[in-house]
Enzyme design. Structure first.
Site, PDB file in Angstrom:
ATOM      1  NE  ARG A  51       0.583  -8.648  -1.897  1.00  0.00           N
ATOM      2  CZ  ARG A  51       1.504  -8.263  -2.782  1.00  0.00           C
ATOM      3  NH1 ARG A  51       1.425  -7.063  -3.351  1.00  0.00           N
ATOM      4  NH2 ARG A  51       2.527  -9.050  -3.073  1.00  0.00           N
ATOM      5  CB  CYS A  84       6.978  -3.162  -1.680  1.00  0.00           C
ATOM      6  SG  CYS A  84       8.218  -3.176  -3.006  1.00  0.00           S
TER       7      CYS A  84
END
Length: 278
Positions: free
Chosen positions: A176, A235
């Site tokens: 990611r 995050c």
């Protein structure tokens, strides 16, 4: 008090404990109803530990709730400044467990711990499960400060990522971070200048936090000469970042801050996006 509590310590604890099940997901309540640790109350990540619905471009997917709402919720769980709170989830603290721990620490609560290994460790150790809902007598709203401490906004995060003496740490999975995939947010990639240290590296093969010594070695290797107070952790939406913030405190590294809006906010603001390995 250590931010983590082991199963053996929980079993032998003599004083009163307020136990919170903080599992996440659309079916979290159903999973709680199907079996939770005896005496545990249920915390809903989306409703109790975040403010939803919202515009993710302004605050991310899990913005913090108004602090007065959190104060009322804590009172509803019977939590006072003197309470010993133990939190767990079913993802090794990666979801609601560490998030609630961090929120309590951010309002100054001292006696809060996360069950190391979470629900799985408890079940493996033979702790009984219950299907009965549990609630204790509510108390007055928790006496909270004006704001959650230890947070930074999108502007401060962007500036820090460009400065040599500061560091922004992205704890999402490396694919990611590199922009190779993005299962949740609209655009893949990362904040230019941010380092990548996936939160999963905090855990051993049994799904428990590594030792404080192992964690300290990993964090200090990454941080180098950057002071903890100059570190920002993020995050996807401000949840799993708490897992690493807990790990850092467990390792004796105190002072890092959290960018709550995280990638879910940054990626929706038409800001620079990187896909290279820093």
């Amino acid at each position: 008090m250590s931010p983590l509590i082991e199963i053996e310590e929980l079993r032998s604890e003599k004083g009163p404990i307020i136990l919170i099940d903080a599992r996440a997901g659309a079916d979290a309540r159903q999973r709680y109803d199907a079996g939770h640790l005896e005496g545990a109350q249920f915390a809903d990540l989306d409703k109790d530990l975040a403010l939803l619905p919202q515009d993710a471009a302004n605050g991310g997917r899990h913005p913090l709730p108004p602090i007065e709402n959190f104060a009322k919720k804590l009172g509803g769980w019977g939590i006072t400044p003197d309470s010993h709170v133990v939190v767990y989830d079913d993802k090794a603290a990666a979801f609601g467990g560490a998030r609630l721990w961090w929120m309590l620490r951010a309002i100054g609560h001292k006696k809060v711990q996360v069950l190391n290994g979470g629900l799985k460790a408890a079940v493996d150790a033979g702790l009984p499960l219950s299907t009965e809902p549990y609630a204790i007598s509510a108390v007055a709203p928790y006496p909270v400060p004006a704001n959650f401490a230890g947070t930074v906004d999108i502007e401060e995060t962007g500036k820090a990522a460009k400065e040599r003496h500061k560091m922004v740490i992205d704890v999402r999975e490396t694919p990611r971070y590199l922009g190779q995939m993005e299962p949740i947010d609209l655009i893949a990639g990362h904040i230019p200048g941010a380092e990548n240290l996936p939160y999963t590296l905090n855990l051993d093969e049994k799904g428990k936090y590594k030792s404080p010594e192992e964690l300290e070695a990993a964090y200090t290797k990454l941080l180098g000469d950057v002071k903890p107070d100059d570190v920002i952790v993020h995050c996807g939406s401000g949840v799993t970042a708490c897992h690493t913030l807990l790990g850092m405190e467990y390792a004796g590294i105190k002072g890092p801050k959290m960018y709550v809006g995280s990638w879910s906010e940054w990626s929706r603001r038409d800001l620079p996006i990187a896909t290279d390995q820093k």
